[in-house]
Design an enzyme around this catalytic site. Structure first.
Site, PDB file in Angstrom:
ATOM      1  CG  ASP A  21      15.911  18.113  14.025  1.00 56.50           C
ATOM      2  OD1 ASP A  21      15.459  17.061  13.527  1.00 56.50           O
ATOM      3  OD2 ASP A  21      15.201  19.089  14.298  1.00 56.50           O
ATOM      4  N   GLY A  22      17.308  16.864  11.371  1.00 55.91           N
ATOM      5  CA  GLY A  22      17.188  17.189   9.944  1.00 55.91           C
ATOM      6  C   GLY A  22      17.491  16.040   9.009  1.00 55.91           C
ATOM      7  CG  ASN A  23      19.382  12.464  10.347  1.00 59.45           C
ATOM      8  OD1 ASN A  23      20.200  13.355  10.182  1.00 59.45           O
ATOM      9  ND2 ASN A  23      19.531  11.505  11.251  1.00 59.45           N
ATOM     10  CD1 TRP A  26      21.120  16.396   3.787  1.00 59.02           C
ATOM     11  CD2 TRP A  26      20.713  14.230   3.396  1.00 59.02           C
ATOM     12  NE1 TRP A  26      22.122  15.916   2.982  1.00 59.02           N
ATOM     13  CE2 TRP A  26      21.901  14.590   2.724  1.00 59.02           C
ATOM     14  CE3 TRP A  26      20.245  12.916   3.290  1.00 59.02           C
ATOM     15  CZ2 TRP A  26      22.635  13.679   1.972  1.00 59.02           C
ATOM     16  CZ3 TRP A  26      20.970  12.004   2.529  1.00 59.02           C
ATOM     17  CH2 TRP A  26      22.156  12.391   1.884  1.00 59.02           C
ATOM     18  NE  ARG A  34      11.333  10.214   8.855  1.00 58.83           N
ATOM     19  CZ  ARG A  34      11.500  11.475   9.216  1.00 58.83           C
ATOM     20  NH1 ARG A  34      11.105  12.445   8.421  1.00 58.83           N
ATOM     21  NH2 ARG A  34      12.042  11.787  10.371  1.00 58.83           N
ATOM     22  CG  HIS A  38      17.589   8.187  10.273  1.00 57.10           C
ATOM     23  ND1 HIS A  38      17.504   9.396  10.923  1.00 57.10           N
ATOM     24  CD2 HIS A  38      16.306   7.728  10.180  1.00 57.10           C
ATOM     25  CE1 HIS A  38      16.242   9.659  11.205  1.00 57.10           C
ATOM     26  NE2 HIS A  38      15.490   8.661  10.761  1.00 57.10           N
ATOM     27  CB  SER A  66      13.773  11.720  22.076  1.00 55.89           C
ATOM     28  OG  SER A  66      12.650  11.600  21.226  1.00 55.89           O
ATOM     29  CD1 TRP A  70      10.693   5.023  23.207  1.00 59.92           C
ATOM     30  CD2 TRP A  70      10.948   3.421  21.663  1.00 59.92           C
ATOM     31  NE1 TRP A  70      11.828   4.304  23.527  1.00 59.92           N
ATOM     32  CE2 TRP A  70      12.007   3.311  22.598  1.00 59.92           C
ATOM     33  CE3 TRP A  70      10.908   2.510  20.599  1.00 59.92           C
ATOM     34  CZ2 TRP A  70      13.001   2.335  22.507  1.00 59.92           C
ATOM     35  CZ3 TRP A  70      11.905   1.539  20.502  1.00 59.92           C
ATOM     36  CH2 TRP A  70      12.938   1.460  21.450  1.00 59.92           C
ATOM     37  CG  LEU A 132      35.038  11.928  22.626  1.00 62.74           C
ATOM     38  CD1 LEU A 132      34.741  13.349  23.098  1.00 62.74           C
ATOM     39  CD2 LEU A 132      34.830  11.857  21.117  1.00 62.74           C
TER      40      LEU A 132
HETATM   41  C1  FPP Z   1      16.646  13.580  13.809  1.00 57.41           C
HETATM   42  O1  FPP Z   1      16.315  13.793  12.457  1.00 57.41           O
HETATM   43  C2  FPP Z   1      17.496  12.429  13.977  1.00 57.41           C
HETATM   44  C3  FPP Z   1      17.208  11.309  14.696  1.00 57.41           C
HETATM   45  C4  FPP Z   1      15.925  11.128  15.408  1.00 57.41           C
HETATM   46  C5  FPP Z   1      18.115  10.168  14.794  1.00 57.41           C
HETATM   47  C6  FPP Z   1      19.567  10.482  14.806  1.00 57.41           C
HETATM   48  C7  FPP Z   1      20.284   9.272  14.398  1.00 57.41           C
HETATM   49  C8  FPP Z   1      21.402   9.222  13.646  1.00 57.41           C
HETATM   50  C9  FPP Z   1      22.187  10.400  13.217  1.00 57.41           C
HETATM   51  C10 FPP Z   1      21.911   7.917  13.171  1.00 57.41           C
HETATM   52  C11 FPP Z   1      22.254   6.883  14.207  1.00 57.41           C
HETATM   53  C12 FPP Z   1      23.086   7.380  15.301  1.00 57.41           C
HETATM   54  C13 FPP Z   1      24.221   6.818  15.763  1.00 57.41           C
HETATM   55  C14 FPP Z   1      24.812   7.393  16.984  1.00 57.41           C
HETATM   56  C15 FPP Z   1      24.908   5.681  15.106  1.00 57.41           C
HETATM   57  P1  FPP Z   1      14.790  13.708  12.047  1.00 57.41           P
HETATM   58  O2  FPP Z   1      14.526  12.328  11.609  1.00 57.41           O
HETATM   59  O3  FPP Z   1      13.926  14.209  13.161  1.00 57.41           O
HETATM   60  O4  FPP Z   1      14.764  14.720  10.834  1.00 57.41           O
HETATM   61  P2  FPP Z   1      13.544  15.644  10.377  1.00 57.41           P
HETATM   62  O5  FPP Z   1      13.220  16.551  11.534  1.00 57.41           O
HETATM   63  O6  FPP Z   1      14.115  16.379   9.207  1.00 57.41           O
HETATM   64  O7  FPP Z   1      12.411  14.740  10.006  1.00 57.41           O
END
Ligand code: FPP
Length: 247
Positions: A21-23, A26, A34, A38, A66, A70, A132
């Site tokens: 979480d936190g992309n 960030w 956003r 990712h 999740s 969607w 793994l």
């Molecule tokens: C949550 O951050 C992250 C996601 C919903 C997606 C995770 C995906 C990746 C790390 C990239 C693709 C994955 C693979 C396996 C290649 P958020 O968007 O909810 O962040 P926020 O809460 O700060 O808005």
């Protein structure tokens, strides 16, 4: 001293699950869109996989998308799906070399065609790897999985193949998409949120939970090692008393 030297190799979890979480936050912090968050999150996926291979962790499950995701803007969904395809194409040979088997849980038929195709190719290429198992949870939620399991069990009961009295925890586990995975001993969540967010609801009954304020793109290998050390210092009682565990 390297932080990794503090890890005791006789107490390595078999399965670590992560809510990445936190992309988005960030990306906001660095003044970017956003999708850039990712993209940088993929680098953390790579280093975390490497860390698992180094420690001999056998299962890593990542909450990548999740059922509820969607509901995000279409533009972000497309960017995420595209990123998944391009990351798989870019990383698959290296993952294969490291002995990683790519596995998925979730509604694969809901993913765009190029995405499910890339995943099928990755699974086929890595199917004999045993170092793994990297399980990507995609269009997944714990309630979705439990609902499916309950439907399959109910069908068996209505066909007379199973009696209601025979339904026990083992039967439920066997009907989940994680049936062949060891239950995660450790669940990590980045970005400081104290939530499970519909992740492995059944499987985390006794998982140790580690939450860090660090945003996923900043979550380093060292911090992953720190989470493992923290886990190793927990007393896992499974409902018993401390005295029973340390007589
Ligand atoms: C949550 O951050 C992250 C996601 C919903 C997606 C995770 C995906 C990746 C790390 C990239 C693709 C994955 C693979 C396996 C290649 P958020 O968007 O909810 O962040 P926020 O809460 O700060 O808005």
């Amino acid at each position: 001293m390297n932080i990794k030297d503090n890890i005791s190799l006789d107490n390595i979890p078999k399965h670590v699950a992560i809510i990445m979480d936190g992309n988005g936050r960030w990306a906001k912090k660095v003044g970017a869109l956003r999708a850039f968050g990712h993209k940088n999150g993929v680098n953390t996926v790579r280093t975390t996989v490497e860390a698992c291979v180094e420690l001999g962790i056998k299962n890593l499950t990542l909450y990548a998308f999740s059922t509820e995701n969607w509901n995000r803007p279409k533009l972000e969904i497309n960017a995420l799906m595209q990123l998944l395809v391009s990351s798989l194409e870019k990383e698959i040979d290296e993952l294969d070399k490291q002995g990683v088997f790519i596995n998925t849980i979730g509604e694969m038929d809901k993913l765009p065609g190029n995405c499910s195709k890339a995943l099928s190719r990755a699974k086929a290429q890595t199917k004999n790897n045993t170092q793994l198992t990297l399980t990507l949870a995609l269009s997944y939620s714990g309630r979705w999985d439990l609902t499916n399991a309950i439907q399959s069990i109910a069908e068996k009961v209505s066909e007379g193949a199973l009696s209601p009295q025979e339904i026990d925890q083992e039967i439920i586990q066997e009907h989940l998409s994680t049936a062949h995975l060891h239950e995660p001993e450790l669940l990590i969540r980045t970005s400081g949120e104290m939530r499970i967010s519909n992740f492995l609801l059944w499987e985390i009954a006794y998982s140790e939970i580690y939450v860090t304020e660090t945003l996923w793109p900043d979550f380093s290998k060292e911090e992953f090692f720190k989470a493992i050390i923290d886990y190793q210092n927990r007393e896992r009682r499974f409902g018993k008393t401390s005295e029973q565990i340390n007589p």
